[in-house]
Design an enzyme around this catalytic site. Structure first.
Site, short mmCIF file in Angstrom:
data_model
loop_
_atom_site.label_atom_id
_atom_site.label_comp_id
_atom_site.label_asym_id
_atom_site.label_seq_id
_atom_site.Cartn_x
_atom_site.Cartn_y
_atom_site.Cartn_z
CB ALA A 62 -1.12 -0.29 1.17
N GLY A 101 0.49 -4.83 0.73
CA GLY A 101 -0.59 -5.35 -0.13
C GLY A 101 -0.69 -5.75 -1.85
CD GLU A 104 -2.69 -7.97 2.03
OE1 GLU A 104 -2.51 -6.83 1.89
OE2 GLU A 104 -3.67 -7.98 3.02
CD GLU A 124 1.14 -5.57 5.04
OE1 GLU A 124 2.53 -7.24 5.32
OE2 GLU A 124 0.59 -6.59 4.44
N1 T1G Z 1 4.39 3.41 0.19
C1 T1G Z 1 5.24 5.02 -0.17
N2 T1G Z 1 6.13 4.69 -0.39
C2 T1G Z 1 7.02 3.91 -0.72
C3 T1G Z 1 7.00 2.39 -0.14
C4 T1G Z 1 5.52 2.54 0.24
N3 T1G Z 1 4.78 1.05 0.21
N4 T1G Z 1 8.07 1.62 -0.11
C5 T1G Z 1 8.78 2.63 -0.55
N5 T1G Z 1 8.52 4.12 -0.43
C6 T1G Z 1 9.42 5.41 -1.58
C7 T1G Z 1 10.58 5.58 0.38
O1 T1G Z 1 10.35 5.79 0.90
C8 T1G Z 1 11.64 5.62 -0.97
O2 T1G Z 1 10.72 7.26 -1.32
C9 T1G Z 1 12.01 5.11 -1.86
O3 T1G Z 1 10.22 4.69 -2.19
C10 T1G Z 1 12.42 4.27 -2.37
O4 T1G Z 1 12.11 3.33 -1.13
C11 T1G Z 1 -3.04 -2.92 3.36
C12 T1G Z 1 -1.57 -1.75 4.18
C13 T1G Z 1 9.94 -2.36 -1.23
C14 T1G Z 1 12.25 -2.89 -0.39
O5 T1G Z 1 6.34 -2.10 3.80
O6 T1G Z 1 10.86 -2.35 2.10
O7 T1G Z 1 0.86 -2.83 2.22
O8 T1G Z 1 13.05 8.24 -0.09
O9 T1G Z 1 14.50 3.97 -0.23
O10 T1G Z 1 16.06 1.36 -0.42
O11 T1G Z 1 -1.51 -4.67 3.90
O12 T1G Z 1 11.08 0.69 0.73
O13 T1G Z 1 13.00 8.47 -2.28
O14 T1G Z 1 11.25 9.70 -1.28
O15 T1G Z 1 13.69 1.77 0.95
O16 T1G Z 1 15.44 -0.27 -2.68
C15 T1G Z 1 3.80 -2.50 3.52
C16 T1G Z 1 7.98 -0.79 2.26
C17 T1G Z 1 3.15 -1.38 3.28
C18 T1G Z 1 7.39 -2.45 2.10
C19 T1G Z 1 12.35 -1.50 -1.42
N6 T1G Z 1 4.77 -2.63 2.12
N7 T1G Z 1 9.50 -0.62 1.04
O17 T1G Z 1 14.04 -0.97 -1.04
O18 T1G Z 1 14.27 2.25 -1.51
S1 T1G Z 1 1.59 -1.94 4.18
C20 T1G Z 1 6.00 -1.85 3.00
C21 T1G Z 1 10.34 -1.26 1.52
C22 T1G Z 1 0.93 -2.37 3.73
C23 T1G Z 1 -1.54 -3.99 3.43
C24 T1G Z 1 -0.63 -2.77 3.69
C25 T1G Z 1 11.86 -0.81 0.24
C26 T1G Z 1 11.55 -1.67 -0.63
P1 T1G Z 1 12.45 8.43 -1.05
P2 T1G Z 1 13.52 2.89 0.17
P3 T1G Z 1 14.77 0.04 -1.72
#
Ligand code: T1G
Length: 685
Positions: A62, A101, A104, A124
């Site tokens: 998400a 997500g 999912e 999450e």
């Molecule tokens: N949403 C918004 N921005 C995100 C993002 C996300 N999910 N993931 C990364 N970014 C932005 C991050 O802030 C950075 O921004 C840029 O992308 C590069 O990220 C309903 C509720 C995918 C392994 O927890 O683990 O789904 O600093 O530096 O090292 O069930 O990002 O460039 O402006 O980390 O290559 C669940 C979180 C969400 C994954 C990539 N998903 N992200 O790593 O790049 S909750 C996560 C990561 C959800 C549902 C629920 C990592 C990555 P900026 P980065 P990276």
């Protein structure tokens, strides 16, 4: 222009997301996915669907930036249900990291193909949440309960190979992912509904045969989960998948998700997700500033720190020349490096080959001259300014021009060290935290003359050696250790006034710290920073050091230790405290836990605000990154600055004012803290 586009390949509809940087499932993506599935259902010529992503990764979850804002339909649960209801088979084509997500969405597809290096996870829980779009109900049915439980409650992803072994991925494909996904879609020709009535599903049956599964998991992970709300909620949601039909289980998931989402812990952990990423950005330095090339590193000092620092580079494949003054010290240092690697290999986290490869990159030496061709030299010698200035003066005459000269000092003035060279622009502080090969935090101390490209190089190098770097200004103790000073000062004063080491440590551990101030002193060494003169006894710490009570390493410190290093309150220490209380003429009194919080944690917050006021940290969230990664501050409280906002700045200011007399004459209340409190503003946002 929607980030979702569709195109036909024969009778397969290819749905593509192009939403950099990680294809987060923001509203435009969600709307586009629903529209694409409706297009597939409405077109008889379409016999199957492939959902894929451009860029580095399949949907990575998400869009976290939408959290806390008004919900925009369709929400992800509706999107995934719509995909699953598609009358044509839908194939997810997975590369990069299908997370949260994103996984999912893939679970709501009927089939999943992935490239070999793809990762699949539901992280999450690291955001204080649980998979809120059916993941807790679909994942157990597709991957089995045990794997689903492990993935959801720890947040750790699994690789595509393992995913294929457990049926989460139907086929691993090499080469052109889209091409293979389309070919797979042309083969399957029919949807594969997920079994929803739990009693019918064999993947759940296996777990039913193991009634202790959930409680065994709770017991095995109790320490890691302590204090966190989300892991238990994830476990409960997975339990519901086992005990209830899908339709009811997904209601439980929704309820648990909303409970977590509305809690402080989730806000703290989501705040921290962005705080950690913000820390790598250097204010006032343009994107055009390029890092210097670091091909060879020199480390001076083969003690605990020098050895640990060296390991970071060796593990990243960067050759290290390590220099000591005496052969026995050099041999001890290199032997300790090997021993640490072998211990890691014994835990299965490294192969023997990797150990040899890392050791093969290490060159021991007794001469600073061997550092002449290093691109970076890090000094990790005795924490004494004169010694450091002497070393840097020598390096200046030996090391090639353009090399970076770094000090691992924990407190000392980097500008003063830089001034002992003719190249202050090449000098920077690289403050590693002990044990240096384990702790993720690296304070990059920016001297007044440190060149921008040296800073950029340090931040880029931190990423390479898997550290989280924070830029700090030159002040005594930089960010972390400077905030430790008021905490330690107040903790020592509280002993004189009637608190015990056990009480103060208990309050900190109950707060969520891995250990309290006295447990930490005994672990790190009560003698750290001691003047080493056993006849000069000015305070409790001096006395303990003079009594050889240097902490765990001596079997005694603020606590007594048995042969298994189990601590117990020390009557000897109680007598020493009593002796100094009498000398100071302090009346013993009962100290409340709240006073301990106010005297130790509120003063830390105040010091953080003073650091911000002085410009020694770029932003409040950097201070939080320092404390979570450098000292184990509980991430579900966000960090000292975020916690201060949740505690309430007016309450903190009021508490500090109430304690003013006991905080001593040197205590200075931060103007920034007072101003923000009065204005109803926040420190950490
Ligand atoms: N949403 C918004 N921005 C995100 C993002 C996300 N999910 N993931 C990364 N970014 C932005 C991050 O802030 C950075 O921004 C840029 O992308 C590069 O990220 C309903 C509720 C995918 C392994 O927890 O683990 O789904 O600093 O530096 O090292 O069930 O990002 O460039 O402006 O980390 O290559 C669940 C979180 C969400 C994954 C990539 N998903 N992200 O790593 O790049 S909750 C996560 C990561 C959800 C549902 C629920 C990592 C990555 P900026 P980065 P990276």
């Amino acid at each position: 222009m929607s980030p979702i586009t569709t195109r036909r390949h024969g009778d397969v509809l290819i749905v593509t997301s192009n939403n950099p940087p990680v294809n987060a499932l923001g509203i435009a993506v969600r709307e586009g996915l629903v529209k694409a599935i409706e297009e597939a259902d409405g077109d008889d010529a379409v016999k199957a669907v492939v959902i894929r992503c451009d860029g580095n990764t399949f949907f990575a979850g998400a869009d976290i930036t939408e959290f806390g804002k008004p919900m925009q339909m369709p929400m992800l649960p509706q999107v995934v249900d719509r995909i699953e209801a598609c009358t044509k088979p839908v194939v997810a084509a997975i590369h990069g990291t299908a997370l949260g997500g994103g996984l999912e969405v893939a679970l709501s597809c009927h089939y999943r193909v992935a490239v070999p290096d793809a990762k699949l996870g539901v992280p999450e829980v690291k955001l204080g949440l649980l998979p809120g779009a059916g993941g807790t109900q679909r994942l157990p049915r597709v991957a089995g309960v045990e794997t689903a439980l492990e993935m959801a409650a720890t947040g750790n992803p699994i690789g595509a190979k393992r995913a294929a072994e457990i049926g989460l991925v139907d086929r691993i494909v090499e080469g052109d992912l889209e091409q293979h996904a389309v070919a797979f879609a042309e083969e399957v020709r029919e949807i594969r509904p997920l079994p929803k009535a739990s009693e019918r599903d064999d993947k759940l049956a296996a777990a039913r045969a193991n009634p202790g599964l959930f409680d065994d998991f709770r017991k095995a992970n109790a320490r890691k989960m302590k204090g966190f709300d989300a892991p238990e909620a994830n476990i409960k949601a997975i339990e519901a998948a086992l005990s209830k039909p899908y339709a009811e289980g997904v209601q439980d998931e929704r309820r648990l998700f909303m409970e977590l989402m509305s809690g402080t812990q989730a806000r703290a952990q989501q705040y921290f997700f962005f705080a950690e990423r913000k820390a790598s950005k250097i204010e006032g330095v343009g994107e055009d500033v390029r890092p210097r090339d670091i091909r060879k590193v020199g480390v001076i000092g083969a003690g605990t720190m020098g050895g640990g620092i060296s390991m970071n580079f060796l593990s990243a494949g960067i050759p290290v020349t390590i220099v000591e003054t005496a052969q026995d010290a050099l041999d001890r240092g290199t032997a300790l490096i090997r021993k640490n690697y072998e211990a890691t290999a014994a835990k299965g986290r490294m192969t023997a080959d990797q150990v040899e490869k890392a050791m093969g990159l290490l060159t021991p030496s007794l001469s600073l001259d061997d550092l002449a061709d290093c691109d970076l030299v890090i000094e990790a010698v005795f924490e004494n300014m004169e010694v450091k200035k002497e070393v840097f003066g020598k390096l200046d005459g030996i090391v090639k021009q353009g090399a970076i000269l770094a000090s691992n000092t924990s407190y000392l003035n980097v500008d003063e060290i830089a001034a002992s060279t003719g190249r202050p622009q090449d000098v920077v502080g690289l403050h590693f935290f002990s044990p240096a090969n384990v702790m993720k935090l690296l304070e990059v101390v920016r001297g007044a003359k440190t060149a921008d490209d040296v800073l950029v190089t340090a931040m880029a190098l931190a990423k390479r050696i898997r550290k989280v770097a924070v830029v700090a200004g030159v002040c005594y103790g930089f960010i972390g250790n400077r905030m430790l000073i008021p905490r330690q000062t107040q903790a020592m004063n509280l002993l004189l006034e009637g608190a015990t080491p056990e009480q103060i440590d208990r309050v900190h551990v109950e707060f969520g710290m891995p250990m309290g101030p006295f447990q930490m002193a005994d672990l790190a060494g009560v003698d750290i920073g001691w003047h080493r003169d056993p006849n000069r006894i000015e305070n409790i710490r001096d006395k303990l050091c003079a009594m050889d009570r240097w902490g765990q390493k001596k079997g005694a410190g603020f606590y007594d230790y048995d042969d298994k290093r189990r601590p117990s309150p020390s009557p000897v220490v109680a007598d020493v405290i009593e002796e100094f209380r009498a000398k100071a003429g302090v009346e013993k009194r009962d100290i409340s836990d709240q006073e301990i919080i106010e005297r130790t944690l509120y003063t830390m917050v105040n010091e953080g605000a003073l650091i911000l006021e002085g410009g020694f940290a770029q932003r409040a969230s950097d201070i939080d990154v320092v404390w979570v990664y450098g000292y184990g501050w509980p991430v579900y409280r966000g960090g000292p600055m975020f916690w201060a906002d949740t505690e309430g700045l007016p309450k903190i200011v009021e508490g500090l004012k109430r304690q003013q007399d006991r905080l001593g004459a040197d205590f200075k209340l931060s103007d920034l803290l007072v101003k923000k409190a009065e204005a109803g503003e926040k420190l950490s946002r």
